[in-house]
Scaffold this active site. Structure first.
Site, PDB file in Angstrom:
ATOM      1  CG  HIS A  81      -2.301  12.930  -9.046  1.00  0.00           C
ATOM      2  ND1 HIS A  81      -2.583  14.136  -9.128  1.00  0.00           N
ATOM      3  CD2 HIS A  81      -1.520  12.464 -10.097  1.00  0.00           C
ATOM      4  CE1 HIS A  81      -2.484  14.304 -10.350  1.00  0.00           C
ATOM      5  NE2 HIS A  81      -1.819  13.419 -10.915  1.00  0.00           N
ATOM      6  CE  LYS A  95       9.625 -18.662   6.686  1.00  0.00           C
ATOM      7  NZ  LYS A  95      10.311 -19.277   6.144  1.00  0.00           N
ATOM      8  CD  GLU A 100      13.612 -13.007   0.724  1.00  0.00           C
ATOM      9  OE1 GLU A 100      12.644 -12.685   1.320  1.00  0.00           O
ATOM     10  OE2 GLU A 100      13.808 -13.706  -0.224  1.00  0.00           O
TER      11      GLU A 100
END
Ligand code: PA5
Length: 449
Positions: free
Chosen positions: A310, A424, A289
């Protein structure tokens, strides 16, 4: 002071020591900008001095409130998203027993999380779990207007009030938010909740050493004084008086930027300690961010080893060569488990009998490092002597300081997050939130075309 260690030797090959040293003055200028407050985002530099500036009165107030919640509650729900929960979860997971959440073994309230997703089933299952339990809520939102935590809090508040009544619910709800702004501040003042303030000049992802992180961490029974002490020692060790060659935050910032210039666009943070999973999640947010702006910035990814050897091990070893690895290593485990001898040796493991499990882990770590470096993955190594609050405090401040320096080296403002608003706006338009009428109309048209 014993410090966490940084080893960059295995990054050389793709970059050179001369390239790193050539960036010393750029790094020093970045540090000077942080300390002088004349760089980008300079209204969000409060985190720089949090460890040394916190007062005894502030610490006691956090401990006192934590003590009250610990007394009353068998579960405490931390409501928050992004920087408002990741730091607390990182520290709590790293320093709590792996099975402490099992009721029979629990000494501390179980810490649960909400408001970090909008999962209906998650909230159903959480509220179901809380039925009949004595619980409290720490509601954390700097802006006080974030939808995810606001929604979760509304549901949890109702459950708590319905269970214990409004008056007792008030005693079990703590709000951590802005001093005067936002819906959470208004609500907390109106309801008379105990509140803590997130300083104006500290952004969410840099706020773990404020009550945002410290309160839940103290509720979990972790020594916040040790965490702060570790961070304060790293604050001193990485300040503007430290020479570049000794400033591990500056060196880490430079090395990752030099690798980025050489086409290493992805940094994978790896650990060999399952309790560090959320430290990686916190780190991913801190760097992702802070730096992902203006169409640049390293993409932050994380793996837990040996588990992910793995699954992602193949890709790391032989996939596209755009990655470098930063490994957090813990020198000494807190407990000892020896491999037992077995008379029949059907599994063929007697060659390890009498050895610590951690010895096997360390050989896996070394083997992985050598294999990945051979496969063209530069490696940065960070070593903690032991996993405890003090060294975790150092690690947190180290990563924060390096992030500030690194963002400045990259040329972005590491302290804002304008890109987070895009989803948003669309979500509010789709939800037909009052005030978004025009956007709702536009998005409806877009959806039908
Ligand atoms: O780092 C940040 O600023 C963000 O991740 C915020 O912490 C996150 O968006 C939550 O914001 P708020 O605390 O305002 O609810």
């Amino acid at each position: 002071m014993k410090k966490i260690k940084l080893n960059i030797g295995k990054a050389f090959g793709v970059i050179t020591r001369a390239q790193v040293n050539a960036q010393a003055s750029a790094a020093e200028n970045s540090i000077a900008s942080l300390h002088d407050g004349n760089g980008k985002g300079n209204d969000f530099l409060g985190w720089l001095t949090l460890p040394s500036a916190i007062t005894e009165v502030e610490i006691k107030e956090i401990e006192l409130t934590a003590g009250k919640l610990r007394e009353k509650c068998e579960a405490v729900v931390v409501v928050g998203i992004g920087g408002s929960y990741l730091g607390a979860k990182a520290v709590i997971d790293a320093l709590s027993g792996s099975f402490d959440w099992l009721e029979a073994r629990r000494k501390n309230p179980v810490i649960l999380y909400a408001g970090h997703n909008i999962g209906e089933d998650y909230l159903y299952e959480l509220t179901n779990y809380l039925q009949g339990k004595s619980f409290g809520i720490i509601n954390i939102s700097k802006s006080g207007t974030t939808t995810e935590p606001a929604l979760a809090f509304r549901i949890l508040k109702k459950l708590l009030e319905d269970t214990v009544g409004k008056a007792e619910a008030k005693e079990r709800i703590v709000a951590v938010t802005d001093k005067s702004r936002g819906a959470l501040r208004t609500l907390a003042d109106k309801e008379g909740y105990k509140t803590f303030v997130i300083p104006n000049n500290v952004g969410g992802r840099f706020s773990v050493l404020t009550p945002v992180g410290l309160l839940p961490i103290a509720v979990a029974g972790i020594d916040i004084r040790q965490l702060i002490a570790g961070a304060a020692d790293m604050e001193k060790a990485s300040d503007h008086t430290a020479p570049f060659a000794e400033n591990i935050a500056a060196i880490y910032a430079v090395v990752r930027n030099e690798l980025y210039k050489q086409g290493k666009k992805i940094e994978i943070l790896a650990n060999f300690h399952p309790k560090l999973h959320y430290v990686s999640e916190w780190w991913k947010q801190l760097y992702g961010e802070s730096e992902g702006k203006e169409h640049k910035g390293i993409f932050t990814a994380a793996v837990d080893f040996t588990t992910d050897l793995h699954s992602m091990g193949q890709w790391i070893q032989e996939g596209e060569r755009t990655i470098f690895e930063t490994v957090i290593s813990v020198s000494t485990p807190n407990h000892q488990v020896l491999v037992p001898a077995d008379e029949q040796d059907l599994d063929g493991l007697n060659f390890l009998a009498g050895k610590n499990v951690d010895y096997v882990n360390k050989m896996a770590e070394l083997g992985t490092q050598l294999a990945h470096v051979d496969g063209g993955v530069p490696n940065i190594h960070i070593e903690l002597p032991v996993l405890n609050a003090y060294y975790l405090g150092q690690l947190i401040y180290f990563f924060e300081k390096a992030c500030g320096i690194s963002g400045y080296l990259l040329g972005v403002n590491p302290f804002d997050q304008p890109g987070v608003e895009a989803y948003k706006k669309n979500m509010f338009a789709l939800l037909e939130k009052p005030g978004y009428e025009q956007a709702s109309e536009e998005i409806r048209l877009r959806m039908t075309n």
